[in-house]
Design a protein around this motif. Structure first.
Motif, PDB file in Angstrom:
ATOM      1  N   MET A  66       0.854  -1.199   0.000  1.00  0.00           N
ATOM      2  CA  MET A  66       0.000   0.000   0.000  1.00  0.00           C
ATOM      3  C   MET A  66       0.886   1.244   0.000  1.00  0.00           C
ATOM      4  O   MET A  66       1.910   1.291   0.676  1.00  0.00           O
ATOM      5  N   LEU A  67       0.479   2.250  -0.765  1.00  0.00           N
ATOM      6  CA  LEU A  67       1.220   3.498  -0.867  1.00  0.00           C
ATOM      7  C   LEU A  67       0.485   4.608  -0.130  1.00  0.00           C
ATOM      8  O   LEU A  67      -0.722   4.522   0.111  1.00  0.00           O
ATOM      9  N   VAL A  68       1.198   5.681   0.212  1.00  0.00           N
ATOM     10  CA  VAL A  68       0.583   6.781   0.958  1.00  0.00           C
ATOM     11  C   VAL A  68      -0.570   7.398   0.179  1.00  0.00           C
ATOM     12  O   VAL A  68      -1.602   7.751   0.755  1.00  0.00           O
ATOM     13  N   ASN A  69      -0.433   7.523  -1.140  1.00  0.00           N
ATOM     14  CA  ASN A  69      -1.507   8.128  -1.932  1.00  0.00           C
ATOM     15  C   ASN A  69      -2.793   7.312  -1.944  1.00  0.00           C
ATOM     16  O   ASN A  69      -3.861   7.829  -2.265  1.00  0.00           O
ATOM     17  N   THR A  70      -2.712   6.039  -1.540  1.00  0.00           N
ATOM     18  CA  THR A  70      -3.940   5.229  -1.510  1.00  0.00           C
ATOM     19  C   THR A  70      -4.881   5.639  -0.388  1.00  0.00           C
ATOM     20  O   THR A  70      -6.061   5.306  -0.428  1.00  0.00           O
ATOM     21  N   VAL A  71      -4.374   6.375   0.624  1.00  0.00           N
ATOM     22  CA  VAL A  71      -5.300   6.843   1.667  1.00  0.00           C
ATOM     23  C   VAL A  71      -6.312   7.813   1.054  1.00  0.00           C
ATOM     24  O   VAL A  71      -7.475   7.866   1.478  1.00  0.00           O
ATOM     25  N   LEU A  72      -5.875   8.596   0.070  1.00  0.00           N
ATOM     26  CA  LEU A  72      -6.797   9.483  -0.649  1.00  0.00           C
ATOM     27  C   LEU A  72      -7.654   8.693  -1.621  1.00  0.00           C
ATOM     28  O   LEU A  72      -8.876   8.868  -1.671  1.00  0.00           O
ATOM     29  N   ASN A 102      -8.552   5.525  -1.677  1.00  0.00           N
ATOM     30  CA  ASN A 102      -9.543   4.655  -1.036  1.00  0.00           C
ATOM     31  C   ASN A 102     -10.733   5.450  -0.507  1.00  0.00           C
ATOM     32  O   ASN A 102     -11.891   5.040  -0.646  1.00  0.00           O
ATOM     33  N   SER A 103     -10.439   6.606   0.120  1.00  0.00           N
ATOM     34  CA  SER A 103     -11.535   7.426   0.640  1.00  0.00           C
ATOM     35  C   SER A 103     -12.339   8.070  -0.482  1.00  0.00           C
ATOM     36  O   SER A 103     -13.540   8.287  -0.356  1.00  0.00           O
ATOM     37  N   ALA A 104     -11.669   8.384  -1.616  1.00  0.00           N
ATOM     38  CA  ALA A 104     -12.383   8.940  -2.767  1.00  0.00           C
ATOM     39  C   ALA A 104     -13.362   7.920  -3.339  1.00  0.00           C
ATOM     40  O   ALA A 104     -14.425   8.283  -3.857  1.00  0.00           O
ATOM     41  N   GLN A 105     -13.005   6.658  -3.219  1.00  0.00           N
ATOM     42  CA  GLN A 105     -13.899   5.601  -3.689  1.00  0.00           C
ATOM     43  C   GLN A 105     -15.019   5.336  -2.687  1.00  0.00           C
ATOM     44  O   GLN A 105     -16.177   5.113  -3.075  1.00  0.00           O
ATOM     45  N   LYS A 106     -14.695   5.404  -1.408  1.00  0.00           N
ATOM     46  CA  LYS A 106     -15.677   5.084  -0.367  1.00  0.00           C
ATOM     47  C   LYS A 106     -16.577   6.268  -0.037  1.00  0.00           C
ATOM     48  O   LYS A 106     -17.777   6.091   0.232  1.00  0.00           O
ATOM     49  N   TYR A 107     -15.995   7.500  -0.050  1.00  0.00           N
ATOM     50  CA  TYR A 107     -16.746   8.710   0.302  1.00  0.00           C
ATOM     51  C   TYR A 107     -16.591   9.770  -0.799  1.00  0.00           C
ATOM     52  O   TYR A 107     -16.080  10.868  -0.538  1.00  0.00           O
ATOM     53  N   GLU A 137     -13.080  27.601   0.270  1.00  0.00           N
ATOM     54  CA  GLU A 137     -13.095  26.398  -0.569  1.00  0.00           C
ATOM     55  C   GLU A 137     -13.476  25.171   0.254  1.00  0.00           C
ATOM     56  O   GLU A 137     -12.963  24.966   1.357  1.00  0.00           O
ATOM     57  N   ARG A 138     -14.344  24.360  -0.330  1.00  0.00           N
ATOM     58  CA  ARG A 138     -14.739  23.090   0.272  1.00  0.00           C
ATOM     59  C   ARG A 138     -14.669  22.022  -0.814  1.00  0.00           C
ATOM     60  O   ARG A 138     -15.465  22.042  -1.747  1.00  0.00           O
ATOM     61  N   LEU A 139     -13.704  21.120  -0.679  1.00  0.00           N
ATOM     62  CA  LEU A 139     -13.485  20.110  -1.707  1.00  0.00           C
ATOM     63  C   LEU A 139     -13.825  18.727  -1.178  1.00  0.00           C
ATOM     64  O   LEU A 139     -13.444  18.372  -0.049  1.00  0.00           O
ATOM     65  N   CYS A 140     -14.515  17.959  -1.993  1.00  0.00           N
ATOM     66  CA  CYS A 140     -14.836  16.592  -1.609  1.00  0.00           C
ATOM     67  C   CYS A 140     -13.677  15.669  -2.006  1.00  0.00           C
ATOM     68  O   CYS A 140     -12.763  16.053  -2.741  1.00  0.00           O
ATOM     69  N   TYR A 141     -13.734  14.433  -1.534  1.00  0.00           N
ATOM     70  CA  TYR A 141     -12.655  13.495  -1.805  1.00  0.00           C
ATOM     71  C   TYR A 141     -12.472  13.260  -3.302  1.00  0.00           C
ATOM     72  O   TYR A 141     -11.336  13.178  -3.800  1.00  0.00           O
ATOM     73  N   LYS A 142     -13.571  13.142  -4.037  1.00  0.00           N
ATOM     74  CA  LYS A 142     -13.490  12.883  -5.476  1.00  0.00           C
ATOM     75  C   LYS A 142     -12.766  14.027  -6.190  1.00  0.00           C
ATOM     76  O   LYS A 142     -11.928  13.786  -7.071  1.00  0.00           O
ATOM     77  N   ILE A 178      -3.047  15.416   7.585  1.00  0.00           N
ATOM     78  CA  ILE A 178      -3.623  15.102   6.271  1.00  0.00           C
ATOM     79  C   ILE A 178      -3.777  13.598   6.119  1.00  0.00           C
ATOM     80  O   ILE A 178      -4.848  13.093   5.759  1.00  0.00           O
ATOM     81  N   PHE A 179      -2.713  12.872   6.386  1.00  0.00           N
ATOM     82  CA  PHE A 179      -2.727  11.425   6.180  1.00  0.00           C
ATOM     83  C   PHE A 179      -3.754  10.735   7.077  1.00  0.00           C
ATOM     84  O   PHE A 179      -4.485   9.833   6.641  1.00  0.00           O
ATOM     85  N   MET A 180      -3.816  11.140   8.343  1.00  0.00           N
ATOM     86  CA  MET A 180      -4.769  10.514   9.260  1.00  0.00           C
ATOM     87  C   MET A 180      -6.207  10.837   8.868  1.00  0.00           C
ATOM     88  O   MET A 180      -7.083   9.975   8.907  1.00  0.00           O
ATOM     89  N   THR A 181      -6.442  12.091   8.499  1.00  0.00           N
ATOM     90  CA  THR A 181      -7.782  12.499   8.087  1.00  0.00           C
ATOM     91  C   THR A 181      -8.241  11.698   6.878  1.00  0.00           C
ATOM     92  O   THR A 181      -9.357  11.150   6.849  1.00  0.00           O
ATOM     93  N   PHE A 182      -7.391  11.609   5.866  1.00  0.00           N
ATOM     94  CA  PHE A 182      -7.774  10.938   4.628  1.00  0.00           C
ATOM     95  C   PHE A 182      -7.823   9.422   4.796  1.00  0.00           C
ATOM     96  O   PHE A 182      -8.620   8.755   4.143  1.00  0.00           O
ATOM     97  N   LEU A 183      -6.986   8.866   5.650  1.00  0.00           N
ATOM     98  CA  LEU A 183      -7.038   7.424   5.925  1.00  0.00           C
ATOM     99  C   LEU A 183      -8.403   7.029   6.468  1.00  0.00           C
ATOM    100  O   LEU A 183      -8.958   5.991   6.092  1.00  0.00           O
ATOM    101  N   CYS A 184      -8.953   7.876   7.346  1.00  0.00           N
ATOM    102  CA  CYS A 184     -10.190   7.542   8.051  1.00  0.00           C
ATOM    103  C   CYS A 184     -11.443   8.126   7.396  1.00  0.00           C
ATOM    104  O   CYS A 184     -12.541   7.941   7.912  1.00  0.00           O
ATOM    105  N   GLY A 185     -11.287   8.848   6.286  1.00  0.00           N
ATOM    106  CA  GLY A 185     -12.454   9.440   5.629  1.00  0.00           C
ATOM    107  C   GLY A 185     -13.056  10.582   6.425  1.00  0.00           C
ATOM    108  O   GLY A 185     -14.261  10.838   6.328  1.00  0.00           O
TER     109      GLY A 185
END
Length: 534
Positions: free
Chosen positions: A1-7, A9-14, A25-30, A229-236
């Motif tokens: 697993m790579l660090v960029n997958t935390v983003l 995976n969450s983009a796919q799930k949320y 600015e308010r940006l969604c995961y996608k 950033i990493f913790m936030t995106f890992l957990c959605g």
């Protein structure tokens, strides 16, 4: 697993969940994932290669988040730099890292222009400008300089479906430059698996989940800020970012209005919070936890935070850039272990060893050694220092981190910071921990911040100096501090000199700059603002 997958995976799930809030600015995961993928495509077309280093010299912003994930998606390594960095240091890091790309703000044009001498490996500069308009600053390096947003949307580029081929988790994800004993910064190398190990462990004990909203005012150049950033995106979860804590009242308002659940701080931020008289009018019921690292959080600070934010758990933590995090003090143990920095975080072991590397027993002072997947790869282009700090472990390929910090560990496994090896004060035949004196004087009513260090003394070896910042409106004399010290410290630990400051110089990560304070004091030795305690 790579660090960029935390983003990813969450983009796919949320996909449509708000991931990042910055100003208006308010940006969604996608959205973030798509923009990072397009930027990655641009980098690949521009000639970036796997393992290349990309320097990111931007304030906390949407661009800095997209940039770092775009770099990772392209198989390269990002180097996050302090937005307040000056030309000399920037030049050193650009040369030392061999960065091939630099991403920066248009308002840093003069700094960048003055930092490009002998940066032969730097081929591209990408400028962050408003509204996606090219700004014509190619003269700073060459004609290849262009705008950040222009690079993302140029020719309606689409994400490259092959951008994830190649990188593996032992590759470097980033290099973080820290202060070095020689005066030149040291680049701590972090692999993808190092970052993910630390991210998972910290997220586990903080119990971060997809309902959390994290307020981050810490610079991304500081690993404590970056890992939010990493913790936030890992957990959605959702992260709200600010450039700094320069306007505390504004941050406090946002904690209430945005229903913040997590608030990472450093002690200097806590000191500023305590100066706000109107905190009681805000509703902080959403705040679930407050975390602290960088410097130890005095117990008096913890007590004040508990009163100001009664619904929040306070996590006192200790860490090093070389392993990200070492320990945390479970909130339930704060009262009974108030001087401790806690226990080893999940998926990690810690030892206290003597000068021969042998583990010592409970309450014996020795050097702290860390074992785990969170131990980083060493220092960039510095094999000699790497060999001293990162040493072979028991198993093939395993590395132990020798922290250089003196600790003791009690019978229950709780750690107590004593001092940096080179911070210990030798006076009157005794070894004195500055941290111990600071902890005692912090409990004195009216003292906001304190920094203790030693200066040469022909008779005693060293004399102890206490630099003090008072709480607003408080009047305390050197004699008052002497009296309190006499009542609470052993005779050889009582400061000889007291230096009063309106405020302390701070590092970009918010730490008290003790080296600058002590160096300035040595120049003037004793000034009219100082009070010698005899």
């Amino acid at each position: 697993m790579l660090v960029n997958t935390v983003l990813e995976n969450s983009a796919q799930k949320y996909p449509d969940k708000i991931a990042l809030v910055c100003n208006d600015e308010r940006l969604c995961y996608k959205e973030i994932n798509n923009k990072a993928a397009k930027f990655s495509s641009y980098l690949i077309k521009a000639g970036i290669k796997r393992h290349d280093r990309v320097a990111i010299f931007i304030d906390n912003s949407v661009e800095s988040v997209i940039a770092l994930f775009g770099v990772l998606k392209a198989g390269a390594t990002f180097v996050m730099l302090s937005a307040s960095m000056k030309p000399t240091k920037l030049n050193y890091i650009l040369k030392n890292s061999g960065a091939s790309f630099l991403i920066t703000n248009a308002n840093k044009f003069r700094i960048v222009k003055n930092s490009l001498k002998n940066t032969d490996e730097l081929k591209h500069i990408i400028w962050c400008a408003s509204e996606g308009k090219p700004i014509g600053l190619g003269e700073a390096k060459d004609e290849k300089a262009e705008s950040f947003w222009e690079s993302i949307f140029k020719e309606n580029s689409k994400p490259n479906p092959k951008i994830n081929s190649g990188p593996i988790d032992i590759d470097l994800s980033n290099i973080i430059y820290t202060s070095g004993s020689t005066g030149d910064p040291k680049g701590v190398m972090s692999s993808h698996y190092n970052v993910l190990s630390a991210t998972r462990s910290i997220s586990q004990y903080l119990e971060i989940n997809d309902k959390d909203i994290i307020m981050n005012v810490l610079p991304f150049s500081f690993d404590y800020g970056l890992y939010q950033i990493f913790m936030t995106f890992l957990c959605g979860a959702t992260m709200i970012i600010e450039k700094s804590f320069a306007f505390p009242y504004r941050i406090i308002e946002k904690i209430a209005t945005e229903k913040i659940t997590g608030f990472p701080i450093v002690p200097t931020m806590a000191a500023l919070l305590f100066k706000i008289d109107t905190l009681s009018k805000f509703d902080f019921s959403s705040l679930r936890f407050i975390s602290n690292t960088a410097a130890a959080l005095p117990f008096t600070y913890i007590e004040k935070l508990q009163k100001l934010f009664p619904m929040a758990k306070v996590y006192s933590m200790y860490g090093l850039t070389e392993c990200k995090r070492v320990s945390y003090l479970p909130p339930k143990d704060i009262d009974r272990k108030k001087d401790s920095v806690g226990i080893a975080m999940p998926n990690e072991e810690v030892f206290v060893v003597d000068e021969d590397g042998n583990e010592v027993g409970p309450d014996v002072i020795g050097e702290l050694v860390i074992r785990g997947a969170n131990v980083m790869q060493g220092y960039w282009k510095d094999p000699e220092t790497t060999a001293k700090v990162f040493r072979p472990g028991r198993y093939k390929g395993e590395t132990l981190l020798y922290s250089g910090d003196l600790f003791r560990k009690d019978a229950e496994g709780y750690l107590y910071f004593v001092s940096r090896k080179d911070d210990m004060i030798k006076t009157k035949g005794e070894r004195v921990s500055p941290k111990e004196i600071e902890s005692v004087l912090h409990s004195m009513d009216g003292i906001s911040e304190i920094s203790v260090f030693g200066i040469p003394d022909e008779i005693f070896g060293q004399s102890i100096v206490a630099a003090v910042v008072l709480e607003k409106g408080k009047k305390i004399s050197g004699k008052d501090i002497k009296k309190y010290s006499t009542q609470n410290l052993e005779p050889f630990m009582i400061p000889k000199f007291i230096e009063f400051y309106k405020e302390f110089p701070k590092s970009t990560s918010g730490k008290i700059d003790k080296k600058t304070i002590s160096a300035n004091y040595m120049k003037m030795f004793v000034t009219p603002n100082s009070e010698a305690i005899k």
